[in-house]
Design a protein around this motif. Structure first.
Motif: not given
Length: 284
Positions: A102-111, A113-123
């Motif tokens: 329902k909130n494209p801006a919120l979704r983009q921001l969550a994505v 953060v999730n992507d950035r965490f994925g990079e850190e998670w691999s480390k």
């Protein structure tokens, strides 16, 4: 397959190998910064982002990506984590996919953060002690997301589930020449991000041995136990552990130490597998 997808498939292969090699010995682990342990940097109001699960059905000649089953694991993990964290005294808000839609801006921001965490998670998977040494951050996007959601921290989840077919289990037992055969399992990793600084303050990992049948038919039971295992070392809301900051010695001083040598060997193994790992994956 894109370069990003290829890297992801190779990393998944590595995670599966790590799970097969060490799962029997490790059921619950936790790494926390001193600030998280002594409560100075520990978020008390958390927003739980939609978990991301990879469910692999392991067969003799190939693997299948279990998409609908992955969604079930994600849903049950959210509910289990929310319930168990609330039992420890924390306020938890589930950030559902419906709200993001329902909130494209919120979704983009969550994505982001999730992507950035994925990079850190691999480390973090390679060197989890780096969390204690404050090596990981999800940046300003995490700060903006926490502010928008009116929480002081974010919880991000990765789930790896492997279901062995009977044929694969039999083949594994034969190839292992009497050693314990590979088993089905679920692994849940939880990262906690400080909403004021974007710093990853804690990383918890829980492993639950299972079966292909339980993973597909009883996701609530499996995720409930995996979540409990992961949160085993998560302090209660009023728990305080006064610790001094970890001091990282210069590389020249650490060179030759057993722990440093083991860490370096693990990283080299990771890079070798990342470069040579091959996976044959089909979508269900």
């Amino acid at each position: 397959m894109t370069a990003r997808a290829l890297r992801r498939s190779r990393f998944m292969l590595l995670v599966l190998l790590i799970g097969f090699a060490s799962a029997a010995a490790v059921y619950a682990r936790g790494w926390m910064t001193p600030g998280f342990r002594n409560k100075q940097a520990r978020p008390l109001r958390l927003a739980l982002l939609p978990p991301h699960a990879d469910f692999i059905k392991s067969k003799i000649v190939m693997t299948d990506q279990m998409l609908s089953e992955s969604a079930a694991l994600e849903r049950e993990a959210s509910l289990a984590l929310k319930s168990q964290l609330e039992e420890k005294g924390y306020a938890v808000r589930l950030l559902a996919e419906a709200e993001l839609a329902k909130n494209p801006a919120l979704r983009q921001l969550a994505v982001k953060v999730n992507d950035r965490f994925g990079e850190e998670w691999s480390k973090m998977v390679r060197y989890p002690r780096g969390v204690k040494q404050k090596r990981h951050t999800c940046g300003e996007d995490a700060v903006r997301l926490a502010s928008l959601l009116k929480v002081d921290g974010l919880a991000v989840v990765r789930i790896i589930a492997v279901g062995q077919t009977k044929g694969r289990a039999t083949f594994s037992a034969i190839m292992n020449l009497g050693s314990p055969s590979q088993t089905s399992y679920a692994r849940l990793d939880l990262g906690v991000i400080n909403g004021r600084q974007g710093q990853v303050e804690a990383f918890f990992s829980g492993y639950e041995p299972s079966s292909l049948s339980q993973l597909t038919k009883k996701p609530s039971k499996v995720m409930g136990q995996a979540s409990e295992n992961a949160l085993h070392r998560y302090p209660g809301v009023n728990d305080v552990d006064d610790v001094v900051d970890d001091e990282v010695a210069p590389a020249a001083q650490r060179k030759g130490s057993r722990g440093d040598a083991e860490d370096e060997a693990a990283i080299q193994d990771f890079e070798a597998l990342l470069g040579s790992g091959k996976s044959s994956t089909t979508k269900k």
